[in-house]
Design an enzyme around this catalytic site. Structure first.
Site, PDB file in Angstrom:
ATOM      1  CD  GLN A  70      -2.385   1.479   2.717  1.00 41.98           C
ATOM      2  OE1 GLN A  70      -3.587   1.385   2.738  1.00 41.98           O
ATOM      3  NE2 GLN A  70      -1.670   1.716   3.819  1.00 41.98           N
TER       4      GLN A  70
ATOM      5  CB  SER B  89       4.255  -0.013  13.607  1.00 41.42           C
ATOM      6  OG  SER B  89       2.963  -0.341  14.041  1.00 41.42           O
TER       7      SER B  89
ATOM      8  CD  GLU C 232      -0.325  -3.323  16.542  1.00 47.45           C
ATOM      9  OE1 GLU C 232      -0.009  -4.301  17.224  1.00 47.45           O
ATOM     10  OE2 GLU C 232      -1.465  -2.842  16.535  1.00 47.45           O
TER      11      GLU C 232
ATOM     12  CE1 TYR D 236       4.642  -5.158  11.246  1.00 45.89           C
ATOM     13  CE2 TYR D 236       3.407  -4.180  13.058  1.00 45.89           C
ATOM     14  CZ  TYR D 236       3.992  -4.072  11.814  1.00 45.89           C
ATOM     15  OH  TYR D 236       3.935  -2.879  11.143  1.00 45.89           O
TER      16      TYR D 236
ATOM     17  CE  LYS E 287       7.221  -2.675  10.944  1.00 44.26           C
ATOM     18  NZ  LYS E 287       7.834  -2.137   9.723  1.00 44.26           N
TER      19      LYS E 287
HETATM   20  P1  NAP Z   1       1.873  -3.917   3.054  1.00 41.39           P
HETATM   21  O1  NAP Z   1       0.799  -3.372   2.160  1.00 41.39           O
HETATM   22  O2  NAP Z   1       1.656  -5.186   3.788  1.00 41.39           O
HETATM   23  O3  NAP Z   1       3.185  -4.045   2.164  1.00 41.39           O
HETATM   24  C1  NAP Z   1       4.320  -4.705   2.640  1.00 41.39           C
HETATM   25  C2  NAP Z   1       5.360  -4.734   1.545  1.00 41.39           C
HETATM   26  O4  NAP Z   1       6.504  -5.458   2.044  1.00 41.39           O
HETATM   27  C3  NAP Z   1       4.920  -5.456   0.274  1.00 41.39           C
HETATM   28  O5  NAP Z   1       5.496  -4.806  -0.831  1.00 41.39           O
HETATM   29  C4  NAP Z   1       5.519  -6.835   0.457  1.00 41.39           C
HETATM   30  O6  NAP Z   1       5.739  -7.505  -0.768  1.00 41.39           O
HETATM   31  C5  NAP Z   1       6.849  -6.449   1.084  1.00 41.39           C
HETATM   32  N1  NAP Z   1       7.509  -7.558   1.777  1.00 41.39           N
HETATM   33  C6  NAP Z   1       6.983  -8.456   2.628  1.00 41.39           C
HETATM   34  N2  NAP Z   1       7.914  -9.319   3.041  1.00 41.39           N
HETATM   35  C7  NAP Z   1       9.074  -8.954   2.424  1.00 41.39           C
HETATM   36  C8  NAP Z   1      10.386  -9.484   2.411  1.00 41.39           C
HETATM   37  N3  NAP Z   1      10.735 -10.542   3.119  1.00 41.39           N
HETATM   38  N4  NAP Z   1      11.317  -8.856   1.655  1.00 41.39           N
HETATM   39  C9  NAP Z   1      10.989  -7.773   0.898  1.00 41.39           C
HETATM   40  N5  NAP Z   1       9.759  -7.244   0.864  1.00 41.39           N
HETATM   41  C10 NAP Z   1       8.819  -7.834   1.615  1.00 41.39           C
HETATM   42  O7  NAP Z   1       2.270  -2.822   4.152  1.00 41.39           O
HETATM   43  P2  NAP Z   1       1.950  -1.246   4.170  1.00 41.39           P
HETATM   44  O8  NAP Z   1       0.630  -1.044   4.799  1.00 41.39           O
HETATM   45  O9  NAP Z   1       2.255  -0.671   2.846  1.00 41.39           O
HETATM   46  O10 NAP Z   1       3.030  -0.757   5.236  1.00 41.39           O
HETATM   47  C11 NAP Z   1       4.352  -0.377   4.825  1.00 41.39           C
HETATM   48  C12 NAP Z   1       5.292  -0.482   6.010  1.00 41.39           C
HETATM   49  O11 NAP Z   1       4.833   0.375   7.063  1.00 41.39           O
HETATM   50  C13 NAP Z   1       5.391  -1.866   6.627  1.00 41.39           C
HETATM   51  O12 NAP Z   1       6.700  -2.023   7.108  1.00 41.39           O
HETATM   52  C14 NAP Z   1       4.426  -1.812   7.800  1.00 41.39           C
HETATM   53  O13 NAP Z   1       4.815  -2.744   8.786  1.00 41.39           O
HETATM   54  C15 NAP Z   1       4.609  -0.383   8.250  1.00 41.39           C
HETATM   55  N6  NAP Z   1       3.460   0.247   8.888  1.00 41.39           N
HETATM   56  C16 NAP Z   1       2.240   0.223   8.287  1.00 41.39           C
HETATM   57  C17 NAP Z   1       1.185   0.873   8.885  1.00 41.39           C
HETATM   58  C18 NAP Z   1      -0.189   0.895   8.250  1.00 41.39           C
HETATM   59  O14 NAP Z   1      -1.150   1.224   8.946  1.00 41.39           O
HETATM   60  N7  NAP Z   1      -0.311   0.605   6.965  1.00 41.39           N
HETATM   61  C19 NAP Z   1       1.366   1.562  10.099  1.00 41.39           C
HETATM   62  C20 NAP Z   1       2.631   1.570  10.661  1.00 41.39           C
HETATM   63  C21 NAP Z   1       3.687   0.925  10.048  1.00 41.39           C
HETATM   64  P3  NAP Z   1       4.571  -8.400  -1.457  1.00 41.39           P
HETATM   65  O15 NAP Z   1       3.678  -7.416  -2.172  1.00 41.39           O
HETATM   66  O16 NAP Z   1       5.329  -9.283  -2.369  1.00 41.39           O
HETATM   67  O17 NAP Z   1       3.859  -9.122  -0.361  1.00 41.39           O
HETATM   68  N1  GDD Z   2      -7.242  -7.918  10.478  1.00 47.21           N
HETATM   69  C1  GDD Z   2      -8.360  -8.064  11.197  1.00 47.21           C
HETATM   70  N2  GDD Z   2      -9.317  -8.923  10.753  1.00 47.21           N
HETATM   71  N3  GDD Z   2      -8.496  -7.344  12.334  1.00 47.21           N
HETATM   72  C2  GDD Z   2      -9.639  -7.496  13.028  1.00 47.21           C
HETATM   73  C3  GDD Z   2     -10.659  -8.359  12.624  1.00 47.21           C
HETATM   74  C4  GDD Z   2     -10.490  -9.123  11.425  1.00 47.21           C
HETATM   75  O1  GDD Z   2     -11.327  -9.903  11.019  1.00 47.21           O
HETATM   76  N4  GDD Z   2     -11.669  -8.277  13.528  1.00 47.21           N
HETATM   77  C5  GDD Z   2     -11.305  -7.399  14.455  1.00 47.21           C
HETATM   78  N5  GDD Z   2     -10.053  -6.931  14.173  1.00 47.21           N
HETATM   79  C6  GDD Z   2      -9.298  -5.973  15.005  1.00 47.21           C
HETATM   80  C7  GDD Z   2      -7.904  -6.437  15.383  1.00 47.21           C
HETATM   81  O2  GDD Z   2      -7.976  -7.373  16.466  1.00 47.21           O
HETATM   82  C8  GDD Z   2      -7.273  -5.106  15.771  1.00 47.21           C
HETATM   83  O3  GDD Z   2      -7.625  -4.770  17.081  1.00 47.21           O
HETATM   84  C9  GDD Z   2      -7.937  -4.109  14.809  1.00 47.21           C
HETATM   85  O4  GDD Z   2      -9.077  -4.782  14.259  1.00 47.21           O
HETATM   86  C10 GDD Z   2      -7.063  -3.624  13.677  1.00 47.21           C
HETATM   87  O5  GDD Z   2      -6.502  -4.750  13.029  1.00 47.21           O
HETATM   88  P1  GDD Z   2      -5.732  -4.602  11.623  1.00 47.21           P
HETATM   89  O6  GDD Z   2      -6.562  -3.892  10.646  1.00 47.21           O
HETATM   90  O7  GDD Z   2      -5.246  -5.969  11.269  1.00 47.21           O
HETATM   91  O8  GDD Z   2      -4.532  -3.610  11.952  1.00 47.21           O
HETATM   92  P2  GDD Z   2      -3.504  -3.566  13.180  1.00 47.21           P
HETATM   93  O9  GDD Z   2      -3.842  -2.357  13.980  1.00 47.21           O
HETATM   94  O10 GDD Z   2      -3.407  -4.853  13.871  1.00 47.21           O
HETATM   95  O11 GDD Z   2      -2.116  -3.366  12.417  1.00 47.21           O
HETATM   96  C11 GDD Z   2      -1.997  -2.406  11.353  1.00 47.21           C
HETATM   97  O12 GDD Z   2      -1.615  -1.159  11.864  1.00 47.21           O
HETATM   98  C12 GDD Z   2      -0.333  -1.130  12.489  1.00 47.21           C
HETATM   99  C13 GDD Z   2      -0.118   0.297  13.003  1.00 47.21           C
HETATM  100  O13 GDD Z   2      -0.705   0.456  14.252  1.00 47.21           O
HETATM  101  C14 GDD Z   2      -0.973  -2.961  10.355  1.00 47.21           C
HETATM  102  O14 GDD Z   2      -0.959  -2.148   9.217  1.00 47.21           O
HETATM  103  C15 GDD Z   2       0.419  -2.950  10.956  1.00 47.21           C
HETATM  104  O15 GDD Z   2       1.365  -3.309   9.957  1.00 47.21           O
HETATM  105  C16 GDD Z   2       0.707  -1.544  11.466  1.00 47.21           C
HETATM  106  O16 GDD Z   2       1.986  -1.497  12.039  1.00 47.21           O
END
Ligand code: NAP
Ligand code: GDD
Length: 356
Positions: A15, A137, A139, A161, A165
């Site tokens: 994303q 994150s 998290e 995870y 981080k």
């Molecule tokens: P995402 O959609 O899950 O994308 C993760 C990316 O990492 C994908 O391109 C995936 O490739 C790649 N990847 C996974 N395993 C890998 C490996 N072993 N080597 C190289 N690349 C690998 O995550 P995102 O939401 O864009 O988030 C980007 C970063 O920000 C992540 O590090 C996530 O933990 C962190 N983050 C996200 C959030 C959030 O809310 N979105 C918040 C805080 C931090 P594939 O497409 O091949 O799977």
């Molecule tokens: N995924 C998921 N699926 N979550 C659920 C569900 C379900 O069916 N039902 C309830 N939840 C609750 C989870 O238990 C959690 O409390 C909340 O929804 C958010 O879950 P996710 O959307 O999976 O996100 P996250 O907060 O655990 O993690 C995401 O945000 C982090 C930043 O705070 C990810 O993007 C992480 O990579 C990122 O670091």
């Protein structure tokens, strides 16, 4: 500052990687991304900005590699010679990290270390500065000790995870202080979009809403609905990453909206947008519970606002609606407000709900 604007992104197919690539290309960067070899295409999110690398107009280049493969990371660094590296690659699903802890830690924690080591050697040998962004994150705050969370709130990670981080966060600081690297941690709170992975709760909900309207899904199975998250719009958040690397000094920043909502409130708006009551569709499935939960996240983005000049542009309600609209448009359905949608150009695979 940077004469040659070349950026390298890990996780470019995710994303954030897709939005950041668009943003950097708009800023005139040459963008290089590391992609994993997969048996089916995994570049859906960036296909619309990719052009044949033989073309003189090509500014986006992809390289096969993996965060678990340090040799290749070093080779790519030597080839690309980036001035900025954005380390976004990760096994980023919290629930899945309990199922695959070793791999999660290898890619998230050791992955960051491998890049930092490569940058350290490269910079020492060439004298060329390479700025580094680590995708931290909220998290990491886990079992929250302080509300709202700031850059100085202690971490209390609650999953493999987030433990990984935290390691990457402190190594980034360690390398900054030990080897004078321009290395920044973004502590980003949840950020969503129409490009959000289909198994995160927001996208799972908005996708289900569209399928329920279409008549191809009857129930939406979810886990814990009581947790609260500070949800922002991904496009805003990648801008903050870039801003961090444009400062005079490297530093760490919380990026958040400063507001928090329950999943139930997300459901209210998402189903309400299409005049449905979620209570009639949502069912509980314990498989979506986590062994340890993060109950409440709410960030204080004051530092990012004051030092970077960053602020979010999309409200919670706007975010939910734009995601529902995009999923309706993906299914060729009309949107309730007549919106033509944003970022809905993607033709993502049609996962069966078992994959959720
Ligand atoms: P995402 O959609 O899950 O994308 C993760 C990316 O990492 C994908 O391109 C995936 O490739 C790649 N990847 C996974 N395993 C890998 C490996 N072993 N080597 C190289 N690349 C690998 O995550 P995102 O939401 O864009 O988030 C980007 C970063 O920000 C992540 O590090 C996530 O933990 C962190 N983050 C996200 C959030 C959030 O809310 N979105 C918040 C805080 C931090 P594939 O497409 O091949 O799977
Ligand atoms: N995924 C998921 N699926 N979550 C659920 C569900 C379900 O069916 N039902 C309830 N939840 C609750 C989870 O238990 C959690 O409390 C909340 O929804 C958010 O879950 P996710 O959307 O999976 O996100 P996250 O907060 O655990 O993690 C995401 O945000 C982090 C930043 O705070 C990810 O993007 C992480 O990579 C990122 O670091």
């Amino acid at each position: 500052m940077n004469e040659r604007k070349i950026a390298l992104i890990t996780g470019i197919t995710g994303q954030d990687g897709s939005y950041l690539s668009e943003f950097l290309l708009d800023q005139g960067y040459e963008v290089h991304g590391i992609i994993r070899r997969t048996s089916t295409f995994n570049t859906d999110r960036i296909d619309h900005i990719y052009i044949d690398p033989h073309s003189p107009d090509a500014k986006l280049f992809l390289h096969y590699g993996d965060l678990t493969d340090g040799t290749t990371l070093r080779r790519i660094l030597e080839q690309v010679k980036p001035r900025e590296i954005y380390n976004l690659g990760a096994q980023s699903h919290v629930r899945v990290s309990f199922d695959s802890p070793e791999y999660t830690v290898d890619s998230v924690a050791m992955g960051a270390l491998r890049i930092l080591e490569a940058v350290r050697d490269y910079q020492q040998r060439t004298g060329i500065e390479v700025r580094f962004y680590q995708a931290g994150s909220s998290e990491m705050f886990g079992k929250v000790i302080e509300v709202p969370q700031t850059e100085t709130t202690p971490f209390y990670p609650r999953s493999p995870y987030s433990c990984a981080k935290v390691y990457a966060h402190w190594q980034t600081i360690n390398y900054r202080e030990s080897y004078d690297l321009f290395a920044c941690n973004g502590i980003l709170f949840n950020h969503e979009s129409p490009r959000r992975g289909e198994t995160f709760v927001t996208r799972k909900i908005t996708r289900a809403v569209a399928r329920i309207v279409e008549g191809t899904q009857q129930k939406l199975y979810l886990g814990n609905l009581d947790s609260k998250r500070d949800w922002g719009y991904a496009k805003d958040y990648v801008r903050a990453m870039w801003m961090m690397l444009q400062q005079d000094q490297p530093d760490d920043y919380v990026v958040a909206t400063g507001e928090t909502y329950e999943i139930k409130e997300f459901l209210d708006i998402a189903f309400g947008h299409v005049n449905l009551d979620w209570h009639n569709y949502v069912a509980f499935d314990p498989r979506y519970l986590r062994p340890a939960e993060v109950d409440l996240l709410i960030g204080d983005p004051t530092k990012a606002r004051e030092k970077l000049g960053w602020k979010p542009s999309v409200t919670f309600e706007e975010l939910v609606k734009l995601m529902v609209n995009a999923d309706l448009i993906n299914l060729n359905l009309p949107t309730p407000d007549g919106s033509k949608g944003v970022d809905s150009t993607l033709n993502r695979r049609n996962f069966a709900s078992i994959v959720d």
